[in-house]
Design an enzyme around this catalytic site. Structure first.
Site: not given
Ligand code: GLA
Length: 374
Positions: A19, A112, A157
């Site tokens: 993360e 989302s 994401d």
């Molecule tokens: C959000 C961002 C991702 C990533 C996460 C943390 O979801 O969109 O790119 O940095 O936080 O891991």
């Protein structure tokens, strides 16, 4: 939905571990979910993109020759951004009617927005008769998120939303975009997703602030180490040079360095079926996000802590950007009902919020289906 020609969907996601390392060039370990955004779409032969939603009374009509002017819409600005980046990348943009249906809970940290962006761009590709290239779509969706939602996000994401595969985890190297698919296997343990139901606030500004702190750490460390990104730093080398970084920046960088090492160990644990070891890594990741990276907050901490205390749970952590949103927990399959009851109750007593628990499957990223038209 028989008036539409195609059904194009893209996935929400959870990240198992890794993360706040994607924008530092690290490896992440997400899965795509059966919670998704679906776009029902048909070309309409005009220069308008007409958008409706299953959950909103509003309708929006975007003129494809004036897409730059739509960044202040209440609804539809993401779609306008998607159409714009799609065309700017040299693709054909055609007028169409879209119905958007999202089953990814908003503001839940289950992406989302990535699901909306990826499915919208994929739908535009389909009606224009273009081939679907999931990696390119993920990159364009990331650009739309940065430019239209103002979050300077990494690629995790959108990549997971576009390129996920049923029952597979993605070990994605965010520096090279190389992806190794690893079978999701947690044996006797189920992966339970729990939503704090705390609306997240200030996410964008705090997120961008963390990212800037990591960039500053990289700037300093790259003067004394041979690295191309912060995720290249190994923890033993970090100890040698960490004194060069100031307090908070040092904590943020330490999180990134150690989290990247946890990802490697988590993949080994999953591949060897050692779910207890995987669980411990989830707990360690949460602790680091709480104490070093400071992106959890009272509700995520209460939910993760209640889960970690449950005797049939081997590990729990926040997933996604943080500041509210969801946790994931590894729970003995036979004890999931008891886990939900007890953790939900303890969380409610501590915070006053009612948690929601989801039973999602691990699914494919972009799915395109041709519909039978009447
Ligand atoms: C959000 C961002 C991702 C990533 C996460 C943390 O979801 O969109 O790119 O940095 O936080 O891991």
């Amino acid at each position: 939905m028989s008036e539409y020609e195609y059904q194009v969907s893209a996935a929400g996601r959870i990240n198992i571990i890794g993360e706040h390392v994607d924008y530092c060039g690290g490896k992440v370990f997400p899965v795509a979910l059966s919670l998704r955004n679906t776009v029902y779409v048909r070309p309409n032969g005009t220069n308008k993109i007409n958008i409706r939603w299953t959950t909103l009374p509003d309708e929006v009509s975007l003129d494809i020759d004036r897409l730059e002017s739509y960044n202040n819409l209440k609804y539809g600005n993401y779609q306008a951004g998607c159409a714009l980046v799609w065309r700017q990348a040299g693709h054909k943009l055609v007028g169409c009617d879209m119905l958007q249906d999202c089953t990814v809970p908003f503001g839940s940290g289950l992406s989302s927005s990535a699901a909306i962006e990826v499915s919208t761009i994929a739908a535009l590709a389909v009606v224009a008769g273009e081939k679907i290239d999931p990696v390119e779509i993920a990159l364009l969706a990331q650009r739309a998120e940065r430019e239209y939602a103002g979050v300077n996000c990494g690629i995790m994401d959108q990549y997971a939303s576009a390129c996920g595969r049923k029952d597979m985890c993605m070990l994605l190297d965010c520096k090279t975009l190389e992806c190794k698919y690893v079978p999701f296997s947690t044996g006797d343990y189920a992966l339970v997703i729990a939503n704090t139901n705390k609306p997240h606030s200030l996410v964008g500004s705090k997120y961008n602030e963390r990212r800037a702190e990591c960039e500053s750490a990289f700037g300093i460390l790259s003067k004394v180490m041979d690295i191309t990104c912060l995720a290249d730093v190994k923890s033993k080398d970090f100890e040698k040079y960490s004194h060069l970084l100031g307090g908070k920046v040092r904590d943020r960088a330490r999180h990134v360095v150690e989290e990247c090492e946890r990802v490697e160990r988590a993949v080994e644990a999953m591949e060897s079926g050692d779910i207890v070891a995987l669980g411990k890594l989830l707990n360690a990741s949460h602790k680091s996000l709480e104490e070093l990276y400071e992106v959890t907050g009272k509700e995520l901490d209460a939910l993760a802590e209640a889960a970690q205390k449950h005797p049939d749970c081997v590990g729990s952590r926040m997933t996604g950007g943080g500041f509210g949103g969801c946790t994931i927990s590894l729970v003995k399959r036979s004890a999931v009902g008891d886990f939900i009851a007890k953790v939900g109750e303890e969380y409610r007593q501590k915070t006053g919020y009612q948690a929601a628990f989801y039973n999602a499957e691990i699914a494919d990223g972009i799915i395109v289906t041709k519909l039978q038209t009447k």
